[in-house]
Design a protein around this motif. Structure first.
Motif, PDB file in Angstrom:
ATOM      1  N   THR A 217      40.621   8.305 -26.241  1.00 12.43           N
ATOM      2  CA  THR A 217      41.566   7.195 -26.092  1.00 12.43           C
ATOM      3  C   THR A 217      41.465   6.510 -24.735  1.00 12.43           C
ATOM      4  OG1 THR A 217      43.308   8.667 -25.260  1.00 12.43           O
ATOM      5  CG2 THR A 217      43.212   8.307 -27.651  1.00 12.43           C
ATOM      6  N   ILE A 218      40.896   7.214 -23.727  1.00  9.41           N
ATOM      7  CA  ILE A 218      40.835   6.626 -22.388  1.00  9.41           C
ATOM      8  C   ILE A 218      39.661   7.206 -21.616  1.00  9.41           C
ATOM      9  CG2 ILE A 218      42.465   8.343 -21.443  1.00  9.41           C
ATOM     10  CD1 ILE A 218      43.524   6.062 -19.608  1.00  9.41           C
ATOM     11  N   VAL A 219      38.987   6.356 -20.839  1.00  7.03           N
ATOM     12  CA  VAL A 219      37.929   6.772 -19.921  1.00  7.03           C
ATOM     13  C   VAL A 219      38.357   6.393 -18.512  1.00  7.03           C
ATOM     14  CG1 VAL A 219      35.565   6.351 -19.139  1.00  7.03           C
ATOM     15  CG2 VAL A 219      36.040   6.598 -21.581  1.00  7.03           C
ATOM     16  N   GLU A 226      24.852   4.271 -16.483  1.00  5.38           N
ATOM     17  CA  GLU A 226      24.627   4.820 -17.817  1.00  5.38           C
ATOM     18  C   GLU A 226      25.698   5.839 -18.221  1.00  5.38           C
ATOM     19  OE1 GLU A 226      22.655   3.750 -20.195  1.00  5.38           O
ATOM     20  OE2 GLU A 226      22.242   2.149 -18.760  1.00  5.38           O
ATOM     21  N   PRO A 227      26.147   6.726 -17.298  1.00  6.23           N
ATOM     22  CA  PRO A 227      27.224   7.644 -17.706  1.00  6.23           C
ATOM     23  C   PRO A 227      28.491   6.911 -18.131  1.00  6.23           C
ATOM     24  CG  PRO A 227      26.176   8.424 -15.704  1.00  6.23           C
ATOM     25  CD  PRO A 227      25.654   7.044 -15.945  1.00  6.23           C
ATOM     26  N   GLY A 228      28.841   5.866 -17.386  1.00  7.72           N
ATOM     27  CA  GLY A 228      30.033   5.100 -17.731  1.00  7.72           C
ATOM     28  C   GLY A 228      29.889   4.393 -19.062  1.00  7.72           C
ATOM     29  N   HIS A 241      39.520   1.612 -20.922  1.00  9.92           N
ATOM     30  CA  HIS A 241      38.494   1.905 -19.919  1.00  9.92           C
ATOM     31  C   HIS A 241      39.065   1.491 -18.562  1.00  9.92           C
ATOM     32  CE1 HIS A 241      34.489   0.570 -17.932  1.00  9.92           C
ATOM     33  NE2 HIS A 241      34.583   1.877 -17.818  1.00  9.92           N
ATOM     34  N   LEU A 242      39.496   2.474 -17.767  1.00  7.86           N
ATOM     35  CA  LEU A 242      40.067   2.203 -16.444  1.00  7.86           C
ATOM     36  C   LEU A 242      38.989   2.405 -15.382  1.00  7.86           C
ATOM     37  CD1 LEU A 242      43.613   3.852 -16.551  1.00  7.86           C
ATOM     38  CD2 LEU A 242      42.931   1.533 -17.165  1.00  7.86           C
ATOM     39  N   VAL A 243      38.702   1.361 -14.624  1.00 12.68           N
ATOM     40  CA  VAL A 243      37.612   1.376 -13.651  1.00 12.68           C
ATOM     41  C   VAL A 243      38.190   1.450 -12.239  1.00 12.68           C
ATOM     42  CG1 VAL A 243      35.590   0.146 -12.793  1.00 12.68           C
ATOM     43  CG2 VAL A 243      36.234  -0.050 -15.206  1.00 12.68           C
ATOM     44  N   GLU A 263      31.663  -7.542 -27.003  1.00  4.38           N
ATOM     45  CA  GLU A 263      31.270  -6.156 -27.257  1.00  4.38           C
ATOM     46  C   GLU A 263      32.477  -5.228 -27.342  1.00  4.38           C
ATOM     47  OE1 GLU A 263      28.590  -2.617 -25.108  1.00  4.38           O
ATOM     48  OE2 GLU A 263      28.515  -4.687 -24.350  1.00  4.38           O
ATOM     49  N   LEU A 264      33.409  -5.382 -26.421  1.00  9.39           N
ATOM     50  CA  LEU A 264      34.584  -4.519 -26.408  1.00  9.39           C
ATOM     51  C   LEU A 264      35.663  -5.025 -27.362  1.00  9.39           C
ATOM     52  CD1 LEU A 264      34.946  -3.686 -22.607  1.00  9.39           C
ATOM     53  CD2 LEU A 264      33.715  -2.428 -24.387  1.00  9.39           C
ATOM     54  N   ALA A 265      35.810  -6.348 -27.447  1.00  6.51           N
ATOM     55  CA  ALA A 265      36.845  -6.926 -28.308  1.00  6.51           C
ATOM     56  C   ALA A 265      36.667  -6.508 -29.765  1.00  6.51           C
ATOM     57  CB  ALA A 265      36.830  -8.449 -28.191  1.00  6.51           C
ATOM     58  N   GLU A 266      35.421  -6.373 -30.190  1.00  3.54           N
ATOM     59  CA  GLU A 266      35.159  -5.972 -31.571  1.00  3.54           C
ATOM     60  C   GLU A 266      35.737  -4.594 -31.883  1.00  3.54           C
ATOM     61  OE1 GLU A 266      30.977  -6.159 -32.067  1.00  3.54           O
ATOM     62  OE2 GLU A 266      30.891  -8.360 -32.097  1.00  3.54           O
ATOM     63  N   ARG A 267      35.855  -3.775 -30.852  1.00  5.04           N
ATOM     64  CA  ARG A 267      36.377  -2.418 -31.028  1.00  5.04           C
ATOM     65  C   ARG A 267      37.813  -2.293 -30.516  1.00  5.04           C
ATOM     66  NH1 ARG A 267      32.476   0.947 -27.641  1.00  5.04           N
ATOM     67  NH2 ARG A 267      33.759   2.683 -28.403  1.00  5.04           N
ATOM     68  N   GLY A 268      38.394  -3.405 -30.101  1.00  7.69           N
ATOM     69  CA  GLY A 268      39.761  -3.371 -29.605  1.00  7.69           C
ATOM     70  C   GLY A 268      39.922  -2.614 -28.312  1.00  7.69           C
ATOM     71  N   ILE A 269      38.857  -2.525 -27.517  1.00  9.94           N
ATOM     72  CA  ILE A 269      38.876  -1.759 -26.272  1.00  9.94           C
ATOM     73  C   ILE A 269      39.202  -2.676 -25.100  1.00  9.94           C
ATOM     74  CG2 ILE A 269      37.402  -0.498 -24.629  1.00  9.94           C
ATOM     75  CD1 ILE A 269      35.966   0.675 -27.062  1.00  9.94           C
ATOM     76  N   THR A 270      40.053  -2.218 -24.218  1.00  5.00           N
ATOM     77  CA  THR A 270      40.362  -2.947 -22.986  1.00  5.00           C
ATOM     78  C   THR A 270      39.665  -2.279 -21.812  1.00  5.00           C
ATOM     79  OG1 THR A 270      42.359  -1.628 -22.617  1.00  5.00           O
ATOM     80  CG2 THR A 270      42.603  -3.681 -23.843  1.00  5.00           C
ATOM     81  N   SER A 271      39.110  -3.089 -20.912  1.00  3.13           N
ATOM     82  CA  SER A 271      38.473  -2.589 -19.697  1.00  3.13           C
ATOM     83  C   SER A 271      39.164  -3.251 -18.517  1.00  3.13           C
ATOM     84  CB  SER A 271      36.976  -2.917 -19.684  1.00  3.13           C
ATOM     85  OG  SER A 271      36.354  -2.390 -18.523  1.00  3.13           O
TER      86      SER A 271
END
Length: 337
Positions: A217-219, A226-228, A241-243, A263-271
């Motif tokens: 649910t959160i990174v 590459e790890p990120g 995704h909290l940077v 890329e992220l919007a398609e998965r509903g992910i916020t960065s």
């Protein structure tokens, strides 16, 4: 007194252990007999002459370091005499001088060191700890979260793992090498993975499949690269995704992950980048930095967050810088006079 002096920007070897004049506290200041001084990744960049963070390049020669703890031994004019003899910790802000046996700081920046904390632990919480508290304002973790923490054996990462477990979340900690992954496991992570192993995402995916969940649910991303990117690939739909850094690009010279449009919007992910003014605005109040410092020390005093500390003798500051830059450290790096 002795201090670490930098006369020219460049490699770690330019940090010299020298005898220098003892500083005098000015009006409203105190002098601290330093028992521990914090080392930050930003210090390594400034030593090289790289302006990549909030602090300006110092005038040379300089004594690096912005986090100190010890005992107040002298007062400047007009300073409250009650400070004399007390164990204190302080972040020096934009004025370096921490890598030394003595350091001068404005009394308004002082915090008493809580009982049960040593000076090295207090130093870890005054800088690294306050950043962690700011990050957690955005995370708002619950027991339903599945958190991926890259650099989980580092100063901030080790605190994030502990907090996440305190609220009942599931924690996947990433670290480089066996010693670090073992340390992350001891911190309580449900899964500790060596990101130097190219197949680590598959290990995480298998772990998630066992729990029959679609993903994390959160990174908490301080690494980038590459790890990120691989960690973001393990997020479930609607994940976060909290940077707060990108150490894979070198000491503050890289940059955050760049995603393709949509890329992220398609998965509903916020960065979201959560450092700097964004964090200060979230902390709020007249002095948001101090608010976060106070909260950090309180968490350590209560035993909810135990800072992991790796100590180096003051005279070995160059070795500490090399180890930090080469990812050869665990927890907060601290110099001890």
């Amino acid at each position: 007194m002795h201090a670490i002096r930098l006369h020219a920007f460049g490699p770690a070897e330019n940090l010299r252990y020298e005898q220098t004049e003892t500083p005098l506290p000015g009006p409203g200041q105190v002098r601290i007999a330093v028992a521990a001084a914090g080392v930050h990744l930003l210090d390594t960049a400034l030593r090289e002459g790289i302006k990549g963070g909030p602090a300006p390049l110092p005038d040379l020669p300089t004594t690096p370091g912005r986090e100190v703890a010890g005992t107040v031994e002298a007062l400047g004019a007009g300073t409250d005499p009650a400070w004399l003899g007390r164990r204190v910790v302080a972040h020096l802000g934009m004025n370096p001088g921490g890598y030394a046996e003595k350091a001068v700081v404005d009394a308004e920046k002082l915090h008493d060191i809580p009982d049960g904390l040593d000076e090295a632990q207090a130093v870890a919480m005054i800088g690294t700890g306050r950043t962690t508290m700011g990050i957690l304002l955005f995370a708002e973790l619950t027991a339903d979260d599945i958190a991926i923490v890259p650099a989980a054996a580092g100063g901030i990462g080790s605190l994030l793992v502990q907090h996440a477990k305190n609220v009942g979340a599931t924690v996947i900690g990433l670290a480089g090498g066996q010693a670090k992954t073992e340390r992350v496991r001891r911190l309580g992570a449900d899964l500790a993975v060596d990101y130097k192993d190219a197949g680590w995402p598959s290990v995480v995916r298998a772990f998630l499949d066992e729990r029959e969940v679609p993903g994390a649910t959160i990174v908490f991303d301080s690494v980038g690269g590459e790890p990120g990117r691989a960690a973001v690939g393990l997020l479930a739909r609607g994940g976060r995704h909290l940077v707060f850094g990108w150490s894979s690009g070198g000491p503050l010279t890289g940059g955050p992950l760049v995603f393709a449009e949509g890329e992220l919007a398609e998965r509903g992910i916020t960065s979201e980048s959560v450092l700097g003014p964004v964090m200060m605005a979230k902390a709020g109040g007249d002095n948001p930095m101090r608010t976060l410092e106070t909260a950090s020390l309180a968490e350590a005093a209560a035993g909810r967050l135990v800072p992991d500390v790796q100590r180096f003798p003051l005279r070995e500051a160059a070795a500490a810088h090399r180890a930090l830059a080469n990812r050869g450290t665990m927890g907060k790096v601290v110099l001890v006079p």
